[in-house]
Enzyme design. Structure first.
Site, mmCIF file in Angstrom:
data_model
loop_
_atom_site.group_PDB
_atom_site.id
_atom_site.type_symbol
_atom_site.label_atom_id
_atom_site.label_comp_id
_atom_site.label_asym_id
_atom_site.label_seq_id
_atom_site.Cartn_x
_atom_site.Cartn_y
_atom_site.Cartn_z
ATOM 1 N N THR A 198 35.244 40.069 27.315
ATOM 2 C CA THR A 198 34.871 40.317 28.336
ATOM 3 C C THR A 198 35.222 41.698 28.075
ATOM 4 O OG1 THR A 198 37.649 39.936 28.404
ATOM 5 C CG2 THR A 198 36.230 38.277 28.990
ATOM 6 N N TYR A 234 43.247 44.872 40.437
ATOM 7 C CA TYR A 234 43.612 44.463 39.029
ATOM 8 C C TYR A 234 43.196 45.868 38.214
ATOM 9 C CZ TYR A 234 42.141 41.335 35.177
ATOM 10 O OH TYR A 234 41.814 40.679 34.054
ATOM 11 N N LEU A 250 35.808 42.038 34.226
ATOM 12 C CA LEU A 250 36.217 41.171 34.982
ATOM 13 C C LEU A 250 36.545 39.917 34.204
ATOM 14 C CD1 LEU A 250 36.622 40.694 37.668
ATOM 15 C CD2 LEU A 250 34.397 40.077 37.833
ATOM 16 N N HIS A 251 37.347 38.926 33.529
ATOM 17 C CA HIS A 251 37.404 38.318 32.495
ATOM 18 C C HIS A 251 37.164 37.240 32.741
ATOM 19 C CE1 HIS A 251 39.934 41.372 30.129
ATOM 20 N NE2 HIS A 251 40.673 41.267 31.313
ATOM 21 N N ASP A 252 37.385 36.259 34.054
ATOM 22 C CA ASP A 252 37.095 35.281 34.086
ATOM 23 C C ASP A 252 35.842 34.479 34.734
ATOM 24 O OD1 ASP A 252 40.066 34.604 33.518
ATOM 25 O OD2 ASP A 252 40.455 34.608 35.559
#
Length: 335
Positions: A198, A234, A250-252
């Protein structure tokens, strides 16, 4: 040829990047979002549940059922990431204190999730972008569902790095007992998006301008501004990191997106590369929550025939095109 829709259930803890995961889950036509369960993690459960409902309001979506999950880890004391996500759990945007959407109270999340799995047996994919408390309790209460889950795509874990400690990623560190239980029982179906992947998916200046640009009337809607502000708040947590000074990761939504190459059986189309290995999770001590590759006799750059699909890289341009298309579709939904 039209590709088949993937029925998914999103288990999340919004969280700024979870907002983008919700966006992608609803507005990419490849996914059929069956429901959302919330969990403690980035913020206390009351906040993550409210944030989920409020993001759905923002998107003008009122048919997705939301269920409140667990408010604390299996054993450890709760830990939150309000320093990263803001005092409400989603910083940068003022969400209404009272949402139009309301959570379902007539049935528990665990029973609703079991029912969704039964109704979509062998096709449903779970996407878990927060702590794994809900999923661990699901498979403890209803072990028969394990064989009926096609894949579970997880944002979490890390190798040789961490963001909660030098060794562990936040989701794994916050409820290590839960992720260990899930890894032990579901790892052959698990697609993992660790920090190592990520952190390569960066919202550069060009991407940010495509999300929102006040000088471009086609890209300056209130919806775009809201998601831009969520992203930029963020980004403050990452601005000082040397390898991320071009923008935040942007992980999710990477966990949502990573279903596509595996389900389609065509990793090349997505520029997706993975390593398949048996994993374990450390419980206790300074390394608690660390992801461990079990079989040390196999070289670290070689796959085994079973175990977790550990995402290593993907075509970031294709990912962002997918994300931007979802935002475009969401904007059309408001008109």
């Amino acid at each position: 040829m039209t590709k088949q829709q993937i029925p998914i259930w999103l288990d999340c803890d919004p969280g700024n990047d979870d907002a983008f995961a919700i966006l992608l889950s609803i507005f990419n036509p490849r996914y059929k979002l069956l429901g959302i369960s919330t969990v403690h993690g980035n913020a206390p459960l009351s906040m993550t549940t409210h944030n989920t409902l409020a993001v759905l309001d923002l998107l003008n979506i009122f048919k997705v059922k939301v269920y409140k999950g667990e408010e604390r880890p299996l054993i450890n004391s709760p830990r939150y990431a309000l320093d990263v996500h803001g005092v409400t759990g989603i910083g940068g945007v003022e969400l209404p204190k009272t949402s139009i959407n309301k959570r379902v109270t007539s049935v528990s999340y665990v029973d609703a999730l079991r029912d969704a799995i039964e109704a979509n047996a062998h096709e449903i994919c779970l996407v878990a972008t927060g702590t794994m408390t809900n999923i661990s309790l699901l498979i403890e209460k209803y072990p028969d569902v394990i064989d009926k889950i096609k894949y579970i795509s997880v944002m979490g874990g890390s190798f040789g790095m961490g963001n909660a400690t030098p060794y562990a990623e936040f989701n794994f560190h916050t409820d290590p007992h839960a992720i260990k239980a899930v890894v032990d029982k579901l790892q052959d179906k698990m697609i993992l998006s660790p920090l190592n992947l990520t952190h390569k998916i960066i919202a550069t200046a060009d991407i940010r301008n495509q999300i929102y640009n006040e000088d471009d009337e086609t890209k300056n809607s209130p919806l775009r501004k809201a998601f831009y502000d969520i992203l930029m708040f963020y980004s403050k947590a990452y601005a000082m990191l040397e390898d991320m000074n071009t923008g935040p990761p942007l992980h999710d939504p990477v966990a949502v997106y990573s279903l596509l190459p595996i389900v389609d059986g065509n990793c090349a189309e997505y520029g997706y590369k993975y390593l398949r290995r048996k994993l374990d999770v450390v419980i206790g001590g300074p390394h608690e929550g660390e992801s461990i590759i079990v079989n040390k006799s196999v070289p670290l750059d070689e796959s085994e025939n079973e175990g977790v699909y550990i995402g290593e890289s993907l075509d970031a341009k294709k990912f962002w095109n997918c994300m931007l298309e979802a935002l475009n579709t969401a904007e059309l939904n408001l008109k």
